[in-house]
Scaffold this active site. Sequence first.
Site, PDB file in Angstrom:
ATOM      1  N   SER A   1       6.589  -6.660  -5.774  1.00  0.00           N
ATOM      2  CA  SER A   1       5.306  -6.014  -5.468  1.00  0.00           C
ATOM      3  C   SER A   1       4.631  -5.277  -6.616  1.00  0.00           C
ATOM      4  O   SER A   1       3.483  -4.868  -6.491  1.00  0.00           O
ATOM      5  CB  SER A   1       5.474  -5.048  -4.303  1.00  0.00           C
ATOM      6  OG  SER A   1       5.652  -5.780  -3.125  1.00  0.00           O
TER       7      SER A   1
ATOM      8  N   LYS B   1       0.543   4.503  -5.504  1.00  0.00           N
ATOM      9  CA  LYS B   1       0.671   3.665  -4.302  1.00  0.00           C
ATOM     10  C   LYS B   1       0.933   4.567  -3.096  1.00  0.00           C
ATOM     11  O   LYS B   1       1.710   5.525  -3.195  1.00  0.00           O
ATOM     12  CB  LYS B   1       1.817   2.666  -4.504  1.00  0.00           C
ATOM     13  CG  LYS B   1       1.908   1.572  -3.449  1.00  0.00           C
ATOM     14  CD  LYS B   1       3.013   0.569  -3.813  1.00  0.00           C
ATOM     15  CE  LYS B   1       3.124  -0.548  -2.789  1.00  0.00           C
ATOM     16  NZ  LYS B   1       4.210  -1.513  -3.122  1.00  0.00           N
TER      17      LYS B   1
ATOM     18  N   SER C   1       3.003  -6.471  -2.609  1.00  0.00           N
ATOM     19  CA  SER C   1       2.327  -5.544  -1.721  1.00  0.00           C
ATOM     20  C   SER C   1       1.453  -4.518  -2.449  1.00  0.00           C
ATOM     21  O   SER C   1       0.595  -3.919  -1.822  1.00  0.00           O
ATOM     22  CB  SER C   1       3.371  -4.787  -0.888  1.00  0.00           C
ATOM     23  OG  SER C   1       4.170  -3.949  -1.701  1.00  0.00           O
TER      24      SER C   1
END
Length: 454
Positions: A151, A52, A127
């Site tokens: 997330s 990420k 997210s």
Amino acid sequence: AHLDRIAEVDGTYHAFLHVAAEPALAAAAAVDAAIAAGSVASPLAGVPLALKDVFTTTDMPTTCASKILEGWVPPYDATVTTKLREAGLPILGKTNMDEFAMGSSTENSAYGPTLNPVDPERIPGGSGGGSAAVLASWQAPLSIGTDTGGSIRQPAAMTGTVGTKPTYGTVSRYGLVACASSLDQGGPCGRTVLDTALLHQVIAGYDPRDSTSRHAEVPDVVGAARLGAQGDLRGVKVGVVRELHSDSYQPGVIASFDAAVAQLKDLGAEVIEVSCPSFEHALAAYYLILPSEVSSNLARFDAMRYGLRVDDDGRHSADQVMAASRAAGFGPEVKRRIMIGTYALSAGYYDAYYGKALQVRTMIARDFDAAYEQVDVLVSPTSPVTAWKLGEKVNDPLAMYLQDLCTLPLNLAGYCGMSVPSGLAREDGLPVGLQIMAPALADDRLYRVGAAYE
Ligand code: GLN
């Protein structure tokens, strides 16, 4: 093969913000050499993965999907990055996300949304939508996400993949760009529970560079996943959280969840209903605590030290440059949360908002503790709904926040949880996730129950 797959499909899904072909191939070659020399770093050596874009990396940009960090290449690696490199996992690239990890759909990325590989008209969750989408589209076998309020777990649920939010303090936050420091936790994502456990083992552990890191042994999550795969849950007590089971959830989600509970019983688990009354206030407390921490953490983006600087003629004051840079560099959701947090922390309102939210946080942890006196793990749906259509909620922040109600309590308490695929919802055929939750430092229980159920 994975780089080829990325070249083939990521133009459609946009799961990556940056692909690092050369460094990944170099890392893979180094692993090959190590294997030839008889020294293999870890069981995952040579298995590529995606990271990420909120973890710092010295050989590729780290943007947090924000314009304010466009093109920024950090001077140091996050501890998670270092651990991956040392274990010989080539990093394929950085995945898309909601800007600074604020959002539930990945539509808040300044670089455009990620599409859900299961149905490209829909969001992949957020997210960490990019980290889930790379798995669902076979662009990477493993990925790393972060979970501040869901997330990792919610995108896993929406893409039919697995994701774990480890116990707070067990995966280092050093080099993880802060969203809300008391809630943020990096964690592993995979397509199976065992894959996810193997990655968990690589990234967890005490780190003296993170002041909130816990001095605790990493539980044997791989052993637990192997044990669970034998399919015997006799002696395990499972609690169904009454407050996370409602007629207001999508009917197919509830049907899938009820079927999952029946399956856990078939595997030998003892299932009882437990009540956690404070969970009803988790959403309100979270959306005060998170913006409060955000308003403080994001003050570092001041256009002076790094990142975007808007200074057209070089004749403006520091304040003017800072204001212009933040106005241009942050997206609407980030600005909204900075403003809410600044308000909630201001003199005269602190006790009424932030102080109250902290009290609720304590009550939520107590509800968990009382439940864990009766059961080993708790279960609920990961999300009250399946993946929605792109654009459907993007102009209605409250509608977006409301979808987080099942995942938030865990972050407020600092405990651990996982989402495992739980079939498809009958009305739309989209993936549903089963959320499994366990006490602090009992992450192994997630893997045992998750592997038995999967
Ligand atoms: N959807 C939640 C939020 O918008 C959770 C985000 C996260 O876990 N990073 O804050």
